[in-house]
Design an enzyme around this catalytic site. Structure first.
Site, PDB file in Angstrom:
ATOM      1  N   HIS A 177       0.836  -1.202   0.000  1.00 22.01           N
ATOM      2  CA  HIS A 177       0.000   0.000   0.000  1.00 22.01           C
ATOM      3  C   HIS A 177       0.873   1.255   0.000  1.00 22.01           C
ATOM      4  O   HIS A 177       0.699   2.151  -0.838  1.00 22.01           O
ATOM      5  CB  HIS A 177      -0.912  -0.002   1.229  1.00 22.01           C
ATOM      6  CG  HIS A 177      -1.792   1.198   1.336  1.00 22.01           C
ATOM      7  ND1 HIS A 177      -3.093   1.220   0.907  1.00 22.01           N
ATOM      8  CD2 HIS A 177      -1.543   2.445   1.824  1.00 22.01           C
ATOM      9  CE1 HIS A 177      -3.613   2.411   1.114  1.00 22.01           C
ATOM     10  NE2 HIS A 177      -2.688   3.176   1.678  1.00 22.01           N
ATOM     11  N   GLU A 178       1.817   1.314   0.931  1.00 22.12           N
ATOM     12  CA  GLU A 178       2.679   2.489   1.035  1.00 22.12           C
ATOM     13  C   GLU A 178       3.636   2.592  -0.149  1.00 22.12           C
ATOM     14  O   GLU A 178       4.018   3.694  -0.548  1.00 22.12           O
ATOM     15  CB  GLU A 178       3.456   2.465   2.355  1.00 22.12           C
ATOM     16  CG  GLU A 178       2.584   2.515   3.603  1.00 22.12           C
ATOM     17  CD  GLU A 178       1.633   3.700   3.621  1.00 22.12           C
ATOM     18  OE1 GLU A 178       1.969   4.760   3.046  1.00 22.12           O
ATOM     19  OE2 GLU A 178       0.534   3.576   4.195  1.00 22.12           O
ATOM     20  N   HIS A 202       2.103   4.683  -2.844  1.00 21.24           N
ATOM     21  CA  HIS A 202       2.299   6.113  -2.620  1.00 21.24           C
ATOM     22  C   HIS A 202       3.739   6.517  -2.957  1.00 21.24           C
ATOM     23  O   HIS A 202       3.971   7.528  -3.629  1.00 21.24           O
ATOM     24  CB  HIS A 202       2.020   6.458  -1.154  1.00 21.24           C
ATOM     25  CG  HIS A 202       0.599   6.251  -0.729  1.00 21.24           C
ATOM     26  ND1 HIS A 202      -0.474   6.648  -1.493  1.00 21.24           N
ATOM     27  CD2 HIS A 202       0.071   5.693   0.398  1.00 21.24           C
ATOM     28  CE1 HIS A 202      -1.601   6.362  -0.856  1.00 21.24           C
ATOM     29  NE2 HIS A 202      -1.294   5.784   0.286  1.00 21.24           N
TER      30      HIS A 202
END
Length: 418
Positions: free
Chosen positions: A21-22, A25
């Site tokens: 998920h990170e 980003h």
């Protein structure tokens, strides 16, 4: 499976879900030229940290999420001011290091008093040295070093707010998208490993149950019920059994290649009519096309269930016991991990999908809320006041933490109450 293996599976699952998920980003931020100061897994005190390039990678104590801290998401805090005495290090006539303290001990530093500076747009420092003013250009990657801690400056074009709305939107959206992609890959792996059900196969037979009295054995494959071919339709089998309370049911079984006929009489057991055996499936190998179709159906069904659950939260149609925090999630995950690799893969897919959908909700401090602010900015042609947006996210984060504390407290109570 022993406790150590289960614990390692849970840690690995958490690490993969949050890291991916990170990473979404991080990747899109770097593609857009945004300075990512820290990539962290977990919150709280640092357990492990190292710096590679411009980004510091950290593992933190509390396994309740992660973050990619980008320059400009919060107002930049400068550690220098006019009138301050600093030491600078030059390379090719540009400042590469600006020391706010301890500079007397360091060699080859030019020490002076700051008369004027701009570290975000024009990138210069005017320094008074021995009564004379000198203007120095600042390297876009210069470091401010204070009390031994290095902080890279962030020019406007390296800050989150300095990028286009589309670049920022994609950077925020990338996190949930990575979790959706991971969920589909995991559902696909599960579909390939679980196989395609062809017939219902009996699991463990309870001692003294109607199934045991009828000489049904674990591993028996059910071919028909009362003359009706049953195939892999478990719902139909359960329906026929529940319609036959106290009445004999004729079963045609396959046991080790031999076809047998058995008669079993379902009875009321607890709140339902049963014969006293678990049900499983006999499967065949999944073809690639079938795996993709089944993975998509599985993900679509789970998405509908997750959204239905969130709808209950919104309208208040839930009890505290319907919610699970970190403790409850870990406990349930441990139970699934002990059941085998395939169930754990499917559960990980579900959690990844849940993480994606939850983060897309327009709740302050979540990705969904940040996307809403970007949409508002695109519509009105100017950004929302960063201080107001930060306040909204702070309040939202505090409320989420309070909810997590309450749910975790309830999880612990349930754990001790069995």
């Amino acid at each position: 499976m022993n406790s150590i293996q289960i614990a390692l599976q849970i840690i690995l699952m958490f690490f993969v879900l949050v890291s991916l998920h990170e990473f979404g980003h991080l990747y899109f931020a770097k593609r857009a030229g945004i300075l990512v100061r820290e990539f962290a897994i977990g919150f709280g005190p640092k357990l492990f940290s190292y710096k590679r390039g411009e980004t510091r990678y950290t593992l933190r104590l509390l396994p309740i999420g992660g973050f990619a801290r980008m320059a400009g998401e919060d107002p930049e805090i400068l550690q220098v001011a006019t009138g301050q005495t600093v030491g600078i290090r030059l390379k090719d006539n540009k400042i590469t290091e600006l020391h706010t303290d301890r500079f007397e001990r360091l060699p080859n530093l030019l020490v002076g008093e700051i008369e004027d500076f701009d570290l975000e747009e024009r990138l210069f420092v005017v320094l008074q040295v021995d009564g004379e003013s000198h203007r120095f250009a600042v390297d876009p990657k210069a470091e401010i070093i204070s009390q031994g801690k290095e902080t890279q400056i962030a020019p406007k074009d390296r800050q989150f707010g300095g990028k286009t709305v589309l670049q920022r939107f994609l950077t925020i959206l990338a996190g949930p998208v990575m979790n959706v992609l991971l969920a589909f890959v995991l559902f696909l792996i599960y579909a390939l490993s679980a196989g395609i059900p062809t017939h219902i196969k009996l699991g463990q037979v309870e001692a003294g149950s109607p199934a045991a009295k009828a000489d049904l054995k674990q591993g028996d494959v059910i071919l028909s019920v009362n003359g009706e071919a049953i195939g892999p339709n478990g719902d139909r089998l359960v329906e026929l059994i529940q319609q036959s309370s106290g009445q004999p049911v004729q079963l045609i079984l396959n046991r080790g290649g031999e076809q047998l006929q058995k008669e079993v009489t379902p009875v009321q057991m607890g709140e339902t009519v049963r014969i006293g055996t678990a049900l499983g499936y006999e499967t065949r190998r999944t073809q690639a096309g079938e795996a993709i179709t089944n993975a998509w159906k599985d993900m679509t069904f789970m998405t509908e269930q997750i959204l239905a659950g969130f709808k209950k939260l919104v309208i208040g149609d839930f009890k505290m016991d319907d919610l699970a925090g970190p403790v409850g999630t870990v406990k349930f995950t441990a139970e699934i991990a002990s059941a085998g690799v395939a169930p754990m893969i499917r559960w990980s897919a579900l959690l990844s999908l849940y993480l994606a959908i939850f983060n897309l909700l327009p709740i302050p401090a979540l990705d969904g809320s940040r996307l809403v602010f970007l949409i508002i900015e695109a519509l009105r042609g100017k950004p929302v006041d960063p201080n107001r947006e930060s306040l909204v996210h702070f309040i939202g984060f505090a409320m989420l933490m309070l909810l997590m504390i309450a749910v975790t407290y309830n999880d612990i109570l349930r754990l001790f109450q069995g």
